[in-house]
Design a protein around this motif. Structure first.
Motif, short mmCIF file in Angstrom:
data_model
loop_
_atom_site.label_atom_id
_atom_site.label_comp_id
_atom_site.label_asym_id
_atom_site.label_seq_id
_atom_site.Cartn_x
_atom_site.Cartn_y
_atom_site.Cartn_z
N TYR A 122 41.97 43.59 49.93
CA TYR A 122 42.34 43.46 48.51
C TYR A 122 41.14 43.34 47.57
O TYR A 122 41.29 43.46 46.36
N GLN A 123 39.96 43.10 48.10
CA GLN A 123 38.80 42.75 47.28
C GLN A 123 38.49 43.76 46.18
O GLN A 123 38.15 43.38 45.07
N ASP A 124 38.58 45.04 46.48
CA ASP A 124 38.18 46.05 45.50
C ASP A 124 39.10 46.11 44.29
O ASP A 124 38.66 46.43 43.20
N GLU A 125 40.38 45.83 44.47
CA GLU A 125 41.32 45.92 43.36
C GLU A 125 41.73 44.56 42.80
O GLU A 125 42.54 44.48 41.89
N TRP A 126 41.17 43.50 43.34
CA TRP A 126 41.59 42.16 42.94
C TRP A 126 41.19 41.85 41.50
O TRP A 126 40.06 42.10 41.10
N PRO A 127 42.11 41.25 40.70
CA PRO A 127 41.78 40.88 39.31
C PRO A 127 41.03 39.55 39.25
O PRO A 127 41.56 38.53 38.81
N TYR A 128 39.79 39.58 39.71
CA TYR A 128 39.01 38.35 39.80
C TYR A 128 38.84 37.65 38.46
O TYR A 128 38.90 36.41 38.38
N ALA A 129 38.62 38.41 37.39
CA ALA A 129 38.41 37.79 36.08
C ALA A 129 39.65 37.00 35.66
O ALA A 129 39.55 35.86 35.17
#
Length: 197
Positions: free
Chosen positions: A36-43
């Motif tokens: 999921y890391q590449d598409e994760w909404p981290y902000a």
């Protein structure tokens, strides 16, 4: 990955639920072995923690983000800067970090709500900690210029002393409700009746 719950929470401005929703989705993805890391909404996830005043979880999230993602997402770095200012209690710096980045549409609502909530938290901090405070310091805590700060706090009943450039803080009245428990009233009545007879 299905972000429908997160999208719904953002649309309904249920910002206090964002961090929990993101945590649940992240655990679900990890349990299912989904990358999921590449598409994760981290902000958004990070701001969700800041909104509920959970700076420690925000820091741990930052540490868990792969360095390639940190380097390739300037908005994430800008959110991290807000977190850093919160961590070192640079209250004026929090507002500066918010204003110095051109945020995407997806983040703007959550960030505006966080900024407003943070300003209210700072105002409550000033009310509880000070009886007098300088106009300059008040403006810094509230992320405003001095004129805006004067208007904001005088609407809350603070008094301005122009000569000394100080505010006299109006303490908020503490309202306590006495809850009357009918069983206690009944016991008291029986006790008084017993004493009289």
């Amino acid at each position: 990955m299905d972000f429908a719950r997160l999208t719904e929470a953002l649309a309904s401005k249920s910002y206090d639920k964002i961090a929990d929703i993101c945590d649940d989705l992240m655990l679900q993805a990890a349990a299912e072995g989904i990358a999921y890391q590449d598409e994760w909404p981290y902000a958004i996830h990070f701001l969700g923690y800041l909104y509920v005043d959970d700076i420690n979880s925000a820091r741990f999230l930052w540490k868990s983000i792969p360095s390639t993602i940190k380097e390739n997402r300037p908005e994430l770095a800008a959110v991290w800067k807000i977190g850093q200012k919160l961590w070192i209690r640079d209250h004026g710096g929090v507002y500066e970090a918010i204003l110095e980045f051109d945020w995407c549409q997806e983040v703007q609502g959550l960030l505006a709500a966080f900024s407003d909530l943070y300003r209210r938290r700072m105002f409550q901090l000033l009310v509880s900690a000070y009886s007098t405070i300088s106009i300059h310091d008040t403006a810094k805590f509230l992320g405003m210029n001095e004129e805006e700060a004067k208007v904001y706090v005088t609407q809350q009943g603070w008094i301005v002393d122009v000569a000394s450039q100080m505010f006299t803080v109006k303490k908020q009245e503490i309202v306590t409700e006495q809850k009357l428990d009918s069983s206690k009233l009944q016991r008291l009545t029986e006790y008084v009746f017993h004493l009289e007879h």
